[in-house]
Design a protein around this motif. Structure first.
Motif, PDB file in Angstrom:
ATOM      1  N   ALA A 161       5.721  -4.391  10.472  1.00 41.53           N
ATOM      2  CA  ALA A 161       5.871  -3.889  11.814  1.00 41.53           C
ATOM      3  C   ALA A 161       6.928  -3.082  12.105  1.00 41.53           C
ATOM      4  CB  ALA A 161       6.731  -5.142  11.704  1.00 41.53           C
ATOM      5  N   GLU A 162       7.186  -2.039  10.719  1.00 40.06           N
ATOM      6  CA  GLU A 162       8.231  -0.918  11.499  1.00 40.06           C
ATOM      7  C   GLU A 162       7.207   0.418  11.163  1.00 40.06           C
ATOM      8  OE1 GLU A 162      11.556  -1.937   8.885  1.00 40.06           O
ATOM      9  OE2 GLU A 162      10.930  -1.251   7.869  1.00 40.06           O
ATOM     10  N   VAL A 163       5.998  -0.095  10.697  1.00 38.00           N
ATOM     11  CA  VAL A 163       4.979   1.150  11.188  1.00 38.00           C
ATOM     12  C   VAL A 163       4.328   1.874  12.218  1.00 38.00           C
ATOM     13  CG1 VAL A 163       3.065   2.367   9.949  1.00 38.00           C
ATOM     14  CG2 VAL A 163       4.923   0.437   8.414  1.00 38.00           C
ATOM     15  N   ARG A 164       3.970   2.989  12.156  1.00 37.40           N
ATOM     16  CA  ARG A 164       3.340   2.850  14.164  1.00 37.40           C
ATOM     17  C   ARG A 164       2.357   3.505  13.521  1.00 37.40           C
ATOM     18  NH1 ARG A 164       7.399   0.231  14.534  1.00 37.40           N
ATOM     19  NH2 ARG A 164       8.624   0.283  15.860  1.00 37.40           N
ATOM     20  N   LEU A 165       1.949   4.618  13.035  1.00 35.07           N
ATOM     21  CA  LEU A 165       0.566   5.247  12.556  1.00 35.07           C
ATOM     22  C   LEU A 165       0.945   5.376  10.665  1.00 35.07           C
ATOM     23  CD1 LEU A 165      -0.373   8.333  13.810  1.00 35.07           C
ATOM     24  CD2 LEU A 165      -0.467   8.381  10.893  1.00 35.07           C
ATOM     25  N   VAL A 166      -0.224   5.307  10.078  1.00 32.16           N
ATOM     26  CA  VAL A 166      -0.678   5.853   8.801  1.00 32.16           C
ATOM     27  C   VAL A 166      -1.470   5.935   8.642  1.00 32.16           C
ATOM     28  CG1 VAL A 166       0.403   3.528   7.961  1.00 32.16           C
ATOM     29  CG2 VAL A 166      -1.358   3.830   8.474  1.00 32.16           C
ATOM     30  N   ALA A 167      -1.435   7.990   7.988  1.00 34.92           N
ATOM     31  CA  ALA A 167      -2.428   8.338   7.450  1.00 34.92           C
ATOM     32  C   ALA A 167      -2.920   8.440   5.987  1.00 34.92           C
ATOM     33  CB  ALA A 167      -2.126   9.903   8.543  1.00 34.92           C
ATOM     34  N   TYR A 178      -4.433   4.476  13.042  1.00 37.79           N
ATOM     35  CA  TYR A 178      -5.152   4.782  11.850  1.00 37.79           C
ATOM     36  C   TYR A 178      -5.348   6.149  12.054  1.00 37.79           C
ATOM     37  CZ  TYR A 178      -6.838   4.508   7.756  1.00 37.79           C
ATOM     38  OH  TYR A 178      -7.599   4.771   5.989  1.00 37.79           O
ATOM     39  N   LEU A 179      -5.086   7.409  11.399  1.00 36.26           N
ATOM     40  CA  LEU A 179      -5.707   8.993  11.154  1.00 36.26           C
ATOM     41  C   LEU A 179      -5.927   8.861  10.371  1.00 36.26           C
ATOM     42  CD1 LEU A 179      -5.737  11.754  12.884  1.00 36.26           C
ATOM     43  CD2 LEU A 179      -3.865  11.838  11.958  1.00 36.26           C
ATOM     44  N   LEU A 180      -7.512   9.120   9.857  1.00 37.38           N
ATOM     45  CA  LEU A 180      -7.921   9.622   8.329  1.00 37.38           C
ATOM     46  C   LEU A 180      -8.417  11.312   9.262  1.00 37.38           C
ATOM     47  CD1 LEU A 180     -10.972   7.694   8.596  1.00 37.38           C
ATOM     48  CD2 LEU A 180      -9.459   7.959   7.045  1.00 37.38           C
ATOM     49  N   ALA A 181      -8.010  12.143   7.908  1.00 43.06           N
ATOM     50  CA  ALA A 181      -8.041  13.450   8.044  1.00 43.06           C
ATOM     51  C   ALA A 181      -9.302  13.592   6.573  1.00 43.06           C
ATOM     52  CB  ALA A 181      -6.324  13.912   7.578  1.00 43.06           C
ATOM     53  N   GLN A 182     -10.084  14.364   7.220  1.00 41.86           N
ATOM     54  CA  GLN A 182     -11.177  14.611   6.283  1.00 41.86           C
ATOM     55  C   GLN A 182     -11.222  16.002   5.482  1.00 41.86           C
ATOM     56  OE1 GLN A 182     -15.276  12.427   6.551  1.00 41.86           O
ATOM     57  NE2 GLN A 182     -15.493  14.797   6.871  1.00 41.86           N
ATOM     58  N   ALA A 229       0.963  -1.238  -0.616  1.00 39.14           N
ATOM     59  CA  ALA A 229      -0.298  -0.584   0.001  1.00 39.14           C
ATOM     60  C   ALA A 229       1.479   1.230  -0.292  1.00 39.14           C
ATOM     61  CB  ALA A 229      -0.985  -0.147   1.629  1.00 39.14           C
ATOM     62  N   ILE A 230       0.557   2.550  -0.257  1.00 39.30           N
ATOM     63  CA  ILE A 230       0.529   3.399  -0.531  1.00 39.30           C
ATOM     64  C   ILE A 230       0.198   4.785   0.604  1.00 39.30           C
ATOM     65  CG2 ILE A 230       2.139   5.258  -1.965  1.00 39.30           C
ATOM     66  CD1 ILE A 230       2.344   3.250  -3.937  1.00 39.30           C
ATOM     67  N   PRO A 231      -0.092   4.926   1.648  1.00 37.16           N
ATOM     68  CA  PRO A 231      -0.786   5.778   2.768  1.00 37.16           C
ATOM     69  C   PRO A 231      -0.053   7.169   2.682  1.00 37.16           C
ATOM     70  CG  PRO A 231       0.441   3.610   4.314  1.00 37.16           C
ATOM     71  CD  PRO A 231       1.166   3.634   2.168  1.00 37.16           C
ATOM     72  N   ASP A 232      -1.141   7.834   2.537  1.00 40.10           N
ATOM     73  CA  ASP A 232      -0.285   9.173   2.607  1.00 40.10           C
ATOM     74  C   ASP A 232       0.846  10.227   3.617  1.00 40.10           C
ATOM     75  OD1 ASP A 232      -2.157  10.649   0.471  1.00 40.10           O
ATOM     76  OD2 ASP A 232      -4.327   9.944   2.402  1.00 40.10           O
ATOM     77  N   VAL A 233      -0.035   9.130   4.867  1.00 35.37           N
ATOM     78  CA  VAL A 233       1.464  10.189   5.598  1.00 35.37           C
ATOM     79  C   VAL A 233       2.311   8.693   6.263  1.00 35.37           C
ATOM     80  CG1 VAL A 233       2.363  10.732   7.380  1.00 35.37           C
ATOM     81  CG2 VAL A 233       0.253  12.585   5.237  1.00 35.37           C
ATOM     82  N   VAL A 234       3.134   8.121   6.482  1.00 36.20           N
ATOM     83  CA  VAL A 234       3.840   6.514   7.226  1.00 36.20           C
ATOM     84  C   VAL A 234       4.893   7.633   8.124  1.00 36.20           C
ATOM     85  CG1 VAL A 234       4.654   5.035   7.526  1.00 36.20           C
ATOM     86  CG2 VAL A 234       3.594   5.401   5.541  1.00 36.20           C
ATOM     87  N   VAL A 235       4.402   7.002   9.264  1.00 40.22           N
ATOM     88  CA  VAL A 235       5.748   7.158  10.959  1.00 40.22           C
ATOM     89  C   VAL A 235       6.156   5.752  10.807  1.00 40.22           C
ATOM     90  CG1 VAL A 235       5.899   7.989  13.538  1.00 40.22           C
ATOM     91  CG2 VAL A 235       4.074   9.225  11.661  1.00 40.22           C
ATOM     92  N   ALA A 236       7.630   5.688  10.353  1.00 46.71           N
ATOM     93  CA  ALA A 236       7.745   4.292  10.999  1.00 46.71           C
ATOM     94  C   ALA A 236       9.085   4.729  11.452  1.00 46.71           C
ATOM     95  CB  ALA A 236       7.609   3.957   9.653  1.00 46.71           C
ATOM     96  N   SER A 237       9.662   3.564  12.153  1.00 52.67           N
ATOM     97  CA  SER A 237      11.502   3.779  12.427  1.00 52.67           C
ATOM     98  C   SER A 237      12.113   3.606  11.136  1.00 52.67           C
ATOM     99  CB  SER A 237      11.582   2.625  12.782  1.00 52.67           C
ATOM    100  OG  SER A 237      11.284   0.783  11.341  1.00 52.67           O
TER     101      SER A 237
END
Length: 184
Positions: free
Chosen positions: A98-104, A131-135, A80-88
């Motif tokens: 497993a490296e990803v802490r949050l996707v938006a 998981y964060l949705l920005a509407q 997948a290609i999330p809009d924003v990724v927070v990861a190590s």
């Protein structure tokens, strides 16, 4: 889409997928099929950039990295290609779930169902904790946390509010600073 993609027969493998190279389209791999979307609109991209910028200080303080539109392997054969990724921080070109802490995801009228249902389920199955949705309309943030394999709503912030995060990093995200009204 490249000519090679149009001539491809049978299910797509990760090797086939990565063989496509870079594209102006957003191409994701889902269990042997390519999911192709046009590049996000200007306002969509601006929201994703402002969201990543708003997260950056807290993310870095937590020893993590924030990126826009990077490959995330949810499982073998599912990229997948999330809009924003927070990861190590990783420089391999593909992040493991497993490296990803949050996707938006930035929800736009054309992709609302995919972000609210399909992607939410895929990210939960992959075990991504937040998981964060920005509407965009009406402006709001919806933050979900993974609980027993499913996302549950953790917090909501409307226009004029701030979303306060303590996990997976500390930050205050002002809805009105990230999701601004379109200039007409």
């Amino acid at each position: 889409m490249t000519a090679a993609a149009l001539d491809h027969a049978g299910p797509w493998t990760e090797a086939d997928y990565f063989g496509l190279g870079e594209s102006t389209s957003r191409i994701e791999l889902l269990d042997g099929s390519l999911i192709v979307s046009p590049a996000p609109s200007g306002p969509h991209q601006q929201i994703a950039r402002r969201l990543a910028n708003a997260m950056e200080a807290g993310v870095e303080a937590a020893g993590l990295a924030v990126m826009e539109a990077v490959n995330v392997r949810l499982r073998p054969g599912r990229i997948a290609i999330p809009d924003v990724v927070v990861a190590s921080d990783d420089e391999l070109g593909v992040f493991e779930a497993a490296e990803v802490r949050l996707v938006a995801e930035v929800v736009s009228p054309g992709n609302a169902a995919a972000d609210r249902v399909v992607k939410m389920q895929l990210y939960a199955l992959a075990g991504i904790p937040w998981y964060l949705l920005a509407q965009e309309t009406p402006p709001e943030f919806r933050l979900f946390r993974l609980q027993a394999g499913h996302y549950v709503e953790h917090a909501v912030a409307d226009e004029g509010d701030r979303l306060r995060l303590i996990e997976p990093f500390a930050a205050e995200l002002a809805v009105s600073e990230v999701i601004r009204p379109r200039k007409r």
